[in-house]
Design a protein around this motif. Structure first.
Motif, PDB file in Angstrom:
ATOM      1  N   ASP A 134      -5.861  -2.369   9.817  1.00  0.00           N
ATOM      2  CA  ASP A 134      -4.775  -1.823  10.636  1.00  0.00           C
ATOM      3  C   ASP A 134      -3.649  -1.217   9.805  1.00  0.00           C
ATOM      4  O   ASP A 134      -2.647  -0.750  10.360  1.00  0.00           O
ATOM      5  N   GLY A 135      -3.800  -1.230   8.484  1.00  0.00           N
ATOM      6  CA  GLY A 135      -2.806  -0.611   7.612  1.00  0.00           C
ATOM      7  C   GLY A 135      -1.741  -1.535   7.089  1.00  0.00           C
ATOM      8  O   GLY A 135      -0.924  -1.128   6.256  1.00  0.00           O
ATOM      9  N   THR A 136      -1.703  -2.783   7.534  1.00  0.00           N
ATOM     10  CA  THR A 136      -0.700  -3.719   7.033  1.00  0.00           C
ATOM     11  C   THR A 136      -1.080  -4.171   5.622  1.00  0.00           C
ATOM     12  O   THR A 136      -2.256  -4.326   5.294  1.00  0.00           O
ATOM     13  N   PRO A 137      -0.088  -4.393   4.762  1.00  0.00           N
ATOM     14  CA  PRO A 137      -0.384  -4.864   3.399  1.00  0.00           C
ATOM     15  C   PRO A 137      -1.032  -6.240   3.419  1.00  0.00           C
ATOM     16  O   PRO A 137      -0.705  -7.080   4.271  1.00  0.00           O
ATOM     17  N   CYS A 138      -1.947  -6.476   2.494  1.00  0.00           N
ATOM     18  CA  CYS A 138      -2.560  -7.795   2.390  1.00  0.00           C
ATOM     19  C   CYS A 138      -1.550  -8.838   1.948  1.00  0.00           C
ATOM     20  O   CYS A 138      -1.654 -10.010   2.311  1.00  0.00           O
ATOM     21  N   THR A 139      -0.578  -8.420   1.132  1.00  0.00           N
ATOM     22  CA  THR A 139       0.550  -9.273   0.756  1.00  0.00           C
ATOM     23  C   THR A 139       1.811  -8.429   0.840  1.00  0.00           C
ATOM     24  O   THR A 139       1.750  -7.193   0.747  1.00  0.00           O
ATOM     25  N   PRO A 140       2.968  -9.050   1.002  1.00  0.00           N
ATOM     26  CA  PRO A 140       4.202  -8.267   1.128  1.00  0.00           C
ATOM     27  C   PRO A 140       4.485  -7.362  -0.065  1.00  0.00           C
ATOM     28  O   PRO A 140       5.100  -6.305   0.094  1.00  0.00           O
ATOM     29  N   ASP A 141       4.045  -7.758  -1.253  1.00  0.00           N
ATOM     30  CA  ASP A 141       4.325  -6.958  -2.449  1.00  0.00           C
ATOM     31  C   ASP A 141       3.138  -6.112  -2.896  1.00  0.00           C
ATOM     32  O   ASP A 141       3.139  -5.554  -3.989  1.00  0.00           O
ATOM     33  N   ALA A 142       2.109  -6.008  -2.048  1.00  0.00           N
ATOM     34  CA  ALA A 142       0.913  -5.221  -2.374  1.00  0.00           C
ATOM     35  C   ALA A 142       0.256  -5.723  -3.660  1.00  0.00           C
ATOM     36  O   ALA A 142      -0.077  -4.942  -4.561  1.00  0.00           O
ATOM     37  N   ALA A 143       0.050  -7.027  -3.737  1.00  0.00           N
ATOM     38  CA  ALA A 143      -0.582  -7.618  -4.919  1.00  0.00           C
ATOM     39  C   ALA A 143      -1.965  -7.016  -5.142  1.00  0.00           C
ATOM     40  O   ALA A 143      -2.699  -6.726  -4.205  1.00  0.00           O
TER      41      ALA A 143
ATOM     42  N   VAL B 221       4.454  -5.064 -11.753  1.00  0.00           N
ATOM     43  CA  VAL B 221       5.302  -6.260 -11.786  1.00  0.00           C
ATOM     44  C   VAL B 221       4.423  -7.486 -11.569  1.00  0.00           C
ATOM     45  O   VAL B 221       3.309  -7.398 -11.050  1.00  0.00           O
ATOM     46  N   ALA B 222       4.949  -8.634 -11.960  1.00  0.00           N
ATOM     47  CA  ALA B 222       4.249  -9.889 -11.716  1.00  0.00           C
ATOM     48  C   ALA B 222       4.310 -10.238 -10.230  1.00  0.00           C
ATOM     49  O   ALA B 222       5.224  -9.837  -9.514  1.00  0.00           O
ATOM     50  N   SER B 223       3.310 -10.972  -9.766  1.00  0.00           N
ATOM     51  CA  SER B 223       3.254 -11.391  -8.366  1.00  0.00           C
ATOM     52  C   SER B 223       2.858 -12.854  -8.273  1.00  0.00           C
ATOM     53  O   SER B 223       2.058 -13.344  -9.069  1.00  0.00           O
ATOM     54  N   ASP B 224       3.406 -13.545  -7.271  1.00  0.00           N
ATOM     55  CA  ASP B 224       2.999 -14.926  -7.010  1.00  0.00           C
ATOM     56  C   ASP B 224       1.664 -14.984  -6.278  1.00  0.00           C
ATOM     57  O   ASP B 224       1.056 -16.043  -6.174  1.00  0.00           O
ATOM     58  N   SER B 225       1.219 -13.836  -5.781  1.00  0.00           N
ATOM     59  CA  SER B 225      -0.051 -13.771  -5.061  1.00  0.00           C
ATOM     60  C   SER B 225      -1.177 -13.366  -6.009  1.00  0.00           C
ATOM     61  O   SER B 225      -0.951 -12.667  -6.998  1.00  0.00           O
ATOM     62  N   TRP B 226      -2.401 -13.796  -5.677  1.00  0.00           N
ATOM     63  CA  TRP B 226      -3.577 -13.379  -6.438  1.00  0.00           C
ATOM     64  C   TRP B 226      -3.692 -11.864  -6.374  1.00  0.00           C
ATOM     65  O   TRP B 226      -3.415 -11.261  -5.339  1.00  0.00           O
ATOM     66  N   PRO B 227      -4.023 -11.184  -7.480  1.00  0.00           N
ATOM     67  CA  PRO B 227      -4.463 -11.679  -8.798  1.00  0.00           C
ATOM     68  C   PRO B 227      -3.348 -11.768  -9.836  1.00  0.00           C
ATOM     69  O   PRO B 227      -3.622 -11.746 -11.038  1.00  0.00           O
ATOM     70  N   GLY B 228      -2.086 -11.827  -9.385  1.00  0.00           N
ATOM     71  CA  GLY B 228      -0.985 -12.087 -10.312  1.00  0.00           C
ATOM     72  C   GLY B 228      -0.148 -10.891 -10.683  1.00  0.00           C
ATOM     73  O   GLY B 228       0.769 -11.006 -11.506  1.00  0.00           O
TER      74      GLY B 228
END
Length: 352
Positions: free
Chosen positions: A145-154, A222-229
């Motif tokens: 549906d186009g929504t990001p898998c994570t808020p920061d697009a990890a 940038v670093a992310s708290d979500s996989w894959p980092g």
């Protein structure tokens, strides 16, 4: 300077945005040389060189533009927070400088996104659109549906590229000694298995024209708290195609809706519903460890996303046609040039 085939003309076009390298071909039919030109926009890790055989086969005029950081155009930085607008604004400036409007535009891969952004911002420049293996309209790192898998697009952006591939681009590697060499990537990913047309050195030359670094290919991150980092940064071309910055779905509500021809190869390894060029697919298949599962990190359904947006485009007054080249990969215009030209010319003629 790049290798220019006989019958193709090269020039630099100075605009208020950049010094752009432009190829032109007059067309094989003298009676069609006053026709509205076909404008060709290349994809990532390539240049206008990839379009030369097609240009020489077309009966009417064609123009191919090197995007910033590719081919012989200026290596200006890409502001990824603008999505692909740096590139589409450049294309608009070149068309303005050439005195062209209402043209038939072809966009390949990333160039497909550039073309759709051009439609959103400068609709008077576009008479018809042909998308070849286009970037998904929601950007990379999104659900159906186009929504990001994570808020920061990890998992998207400049940190997701293979570092050895970038090093080989920088080194001008023309070998096929490793899977990460540009020549090997061309063979495994740009075309279907077994394709060979005798011009592979030219295609590798085009790939090697790609400028590298945090402002171009691949960009920063940038670093992310979500996989894959890691997650998308704000500079460079891969970040510009992340769901964090790219959204082309505005075409559904656009006031001007030219007819769209969508051409794709059935064996496309790059733009697919489960592409090994994106991290969620790599995780699902155990190539990148720690994958959190389908709910958190589903492989991106790129083809289904494009079809859904184009269906909505048609439902709101536009029109499109999907054509699948069963024997082709990511580059139908190379792999079946005659059929590609036939489909393109029929589309153009119907919208002249």
């Amino acid at each position: 300077m790049s290798t220019i085939l006989a019958g193709v003309e090269h020039a630099f076009v100075e605009t208020d945005r950049l010094r752009a390298s432009v190829l032109r071909a007059p067309g094989t039919d003298a009676g069609a040389r006053d026709a509205t030109p076909i404008v060709l926009i290349h994809g990532n890790v390539s240049s206008s060189l990839f379009f030369q055989p097609l240009m020489l086969a077309l009966p009417r005029p064609s123009v191919a533009i090197d995007l910033r950081g590719y081919g012989d155009s200026e290596a200006l930085p890409v502001d990824a927070t603008r999505g692909l607008r740096d590139l589409s604004d450049d294309v608009a400036s070149v068309l303005d400088a050439l005195g062209l409007s209402g043209v038939h535009v072809v966009g390949w891969s990333m160039g497909g996104g550039v073309v759709l952004q051009l439609l959103l911002d400068r609709p008077e420049l576009v008479r018809s659109i042909t998308l070849q293996a286009p970037v998904p309209p929601h950007g990379f790192g999104s659900r159906l549906d186009g929504t990001p898998c994570t808020p920061d697009a990890a998992g998207t952006g400049g940190l997701g590229v293979n570092a050895d591939f970038i090093a080989r681009l920088e080194a001008g590697d023309t070998s096929a000694d490793e899977p990460t060499s540009p020549r090997s990537v061309f063979r495994s990913s740009y075309v279907a298995p077994g394709f060979y047309d005798g011009r592979e050195d030219l295609w590798v030359e085009s790939m090697l024209s790609t400028r590298t670094g945090p402002d171009n290919q691949p960009g920063d991150g940038v670093a992310s708290d979500s996989w894959p980092g890691f997650a998308a940064g704000g500079r460079g071309i891969l970040n510009a195609m992340s769901v964090a910055h790219l959204d082309l779905t505005g075409i559904v509500e656009a006031s001007v809706k030219p007819t769209i021809l969508w051409i794709r190869g059935a064996h496309d390894a790059i733009v697919a519903d489960e592409s090994f060029f994106e991290f969620n697919t790599l995780g699902k298949h155990g190539i990148v460890p720690g994958w959190p599962g389908e709910e958190a990190a589903p492989p991106q359904p790129m083809i289904a996303q494009t079809r859904a947006v184009l269906d909505a485009y048609a439902a709101s007054g536009g029109a499109y046609r999907e054509v699948v080249f069963e024997g082709a990969g990511h580059s139908p215009h190379l792999e079946d040039e005659a059929r590609f030209a036939e489909e393109l010319l029929a589309h153009v003629a119907a919208n002249d």
